[in-house]
Each structure stands twice: as C-alpha cells, then as structure tokens.
Design a protein around this motif. Sequence first.
Motif, PDB file in Angstrom:
ATOM      1  N   SER A 126      88.706  56.082  28.555  1.00 51.82           N
ATOM      2  CA  SER A 126      87.353  56.173  28.004  1.00 51.82           C
ATOM      3  C   SER A 126      86.484  55.011  28.471  1.00 51.82           C
ATOM      4  CB  SER A 126      87.423  56.200  26.477  1.00 51.82           C
ATOM      5  OG  SER A 126      88.232  57.266  26.040  1.00 51.82           O
ATOM      6  N   THR A 127      87.067  53.825  28.521  1.00 51.54           N
ATOM      7  CA  THR A 127      86.343  52.644  29.002  1.00 51.54           C
ATOM      8  C   THR A 127      86.009  52.796  30.483  1.00 51.54           C
ATOM      9  OG1 THR A 127      87.440  51.277  27.350  1.00 51.54           O
ATOM     10  CG2 THR A 127      86.456  50.128  29.218  1.00 51.54           C
ATOM     11  N   THR A 128      86.950  53.303  31.252  1.00 58.69           N
ATOM     12  CA  THR A 128      86.698  53.559  32.676  1.00 58.69           C
ATOM     13  C   THR A 128      85.546  54.547  32.836  1.00 58.69           C
ATOM     14  OG1 THR A 128      89.009  53.123  33.256  1.00 58.69           O
ATOM     15  CG2 THR A 128      87.711  54.411  34.843  1.00 58.69           C
ATOM     16  N   LEU A 175      81.463  54.632  22.675  1.00 62.64           N
ATOM     17  CA  LEU A 175      82.903  54.769  22.899  1.00 62.64           C
ATOM     18  C   LEU A 175      83.446  56.083  22.350  1.00 62.64           C
ATOM     19  CD1 LEU A 175      85.522  53.624  24.021  1.00 62.64           C
ATOM     20  CD2 LEU A 175      85.865  52.450  21.839  1.00 62.64           C
ATOM     21  N   ASP A 176      82.995  56.508  21.178  1.00 65.41           N
ATOM     22  CA  ASP A 176      83.491  57.773  20.628  1.00 65.41           C
ATOM     23  C   ASP A 176      83.135  58.954  21.523  1.00 65.41           C
ATOM     24  OD1 ASP A 176      84.707  56.578  18.435  1.00 65.41           O
ATOM     25  OD2 ASP A 176      82.978  56.884  17.119  1.00 65.41           O
ATOM     26  N   LEU A 210      82.685  66.442  19.648  1.00 66.68           N
ATOM     27  CA  LEU A 210      81.642  65.914  20.529  1.00 66.68           C
ATOM     28  C   LEU A 210      80.264  66.429  20.111  1.00 66.68           C
ATOM     29  CD1 LEU A 210      81.016  64.210  23.015  1.00 66.68           C
ATOM     30  CD2 LEU A 210      81.561  66.194  24.425  1.00 66.68           C
ATOM     31  N   ILE A 211      80.171  67.717  19.831  1.00 68.05           N
ATOM     32  CA  ILE A 211      78.878  68.289  19.441  1.00 68.05           C
ATOM     33  C   ILE A 211      78.457  67.796  18.051  1.00 68.05           C
ATOM     34  CG2 ILE A 211      77.684  70.450  18.869  1.00 68.05           C
ATOM     35  CD1 ILE A 211      79.242  71.692  21.239  1.00 68.05           C
ATOM     36  N   GLU A 212      79.428  67.606  17.174  1.00 72.70           N
ATOM     37  CA  GLU A 212      79.127  67.125  15.826  1.00 72.70           C
ATOM     38  C   GLU A 212      78.521  65.728  15.837  1.00 72.70           C
ATOM     39  OE1 GLU A 212      79.474  68.413  12.480  1.00 72.70           O
ATOM     40  OE2 GLU A 212      79.339  70.180  13.767  1.00 72.70           O
ATOM     41  N   GLU A 213      79.073  64.838  16.669  1.00 67.65           N
ATOM     42  CA  GLU A 213      78.614  63.451  16.681  1.00 67.65           C
ATOM     43  C   GLU A 213      78.758  62.884  18.083  1.00 67.65           C
ATOM     44  OE1 GLU A 213      79.719  59.201  14.614  1.00 67.65           O
ATOM     45  OE2 GLU A 213      80.368  61.044  13.637  1.00 67.65           O
ATOM     46  N   ASN A 214      77.634  62.487  18.674  1.00 74.86           N
ATOM     47  CA  ASN A 214      77.671  61.899  20.005  1.00 74.86           C
ATOM     48  C   ASN A 214      76.404  61.112  20.286  1.00 74.86           C
ATOM     49  OD1 ASN A 214      75.696  63.616  21.801  1.00 74.86           O
ATOM     50  ND2 ASN A 214      76.851  65.123  20.606  1.00 74.86           N
ATOM     51  N   VAL A 215      76.504  60.250  21.263  1.00 74.30           N
ATOM     52  CA  VAL A 215      75.358  59.526  21.812  1.00 74.30           C
ATOM     53  C   VAL A 215      75.380  59.810  23.302  1.00 74.30           C
ATOM     54  CG1 VAL A 215      74.339  57.265  22.260  1.00 74.30           C
ATOM     55  CG2 VAL A 215      75.461  57.704  20.069  1.00 74.30           C
TER      56      VAL A 215
END
Length: 159
Positions: free
Chosen positions: A127-129, A142-143, A36-41
Amino acid sequence: MAEQPKGRLVDVELDDTIGRATPDVEHERNVAIFDLIEENVFNPAGAPENGRFKLKLSLVDKRLVFDIRNEADEPLVTHILSLTPFRKVIKDYFMICDSYYEAIRSATPQQIEAIDMGRRGIHNDGSTTLMERLKGKIDVDLDTARRLFTLICVLQWRN
C-alpha cells in the motif's frame, strides 16, 4: 491548517476480461470494492476539488491502468503504472495469503494471528509503494491505498 479536498470514488470496476478467480479471491475483491466505495480519499491531480470519480482498474501489457472518469462517465485521465515495483511485495503477499488460508484450516489461533500480522505488514508495504507510485498523479490516504492494493492483487491472482 487548510483542509485538503475530499474527492472520492463512487464506483470501482475491475477489468472483467481476465476471468473469474477462486471464491476466496472473489470474496476479497467484493469486500475491498465495498469498503473502498464506502470510505475513501481519491484526488486525481488537476481534477475538480471534492469531485466524485469512477475508476476502472485493468492490466494491459503487464502494466496497471487507472482509467479515471467523472460521475457522468466522461474520461478524465488515465494513469499507467509499471508493475515492476510491486512484483516482490505481491509475490510475498500471495505466499503469506496461501499460508494464512491453510492455517485457518488447521493451525492454532496464535499461529493464525502471527501469520495474519505478517500478512498485514506485507499488505501495508504494498500500500505504501502504491501511494509512492501515485504521488503527483492521485492523492489517496493509507486506507484507500490498502483497498486499492487488494484490488491490484486480485487482478494479479486472476492473471
């Protein structure tokens, strides 16, 4: 088409008052936080564009709390979500994860792969919820939602 602001999480913490979990669950937590910390929006509504944020996830009175702070650890916003929309998908996810961990010990590679596909499908549903519940509060891709959903499950496992 204009590019969306790219706010991001630089630190994620889980409420530690719940206690420790099994080694498998702790491993899932560590991997999810690292990824999560490596790659997120992560774009909280009303926050500065391209901001860098800290997140503390906790459970309070059976509700999910997103305590969002800026990089200087100053409070920005707190969002509290009911866990009710997540109950069934989390229960299903726990059941299939149990099956997956059991299968790893004794099943064929094809059986493990089939269970893992089901596990990923249920994880995507959760995740969608989460993305739907955060709409208008926090924009995530989504990631990012997948990794956050894993952390929500870890909080539930501990609880």
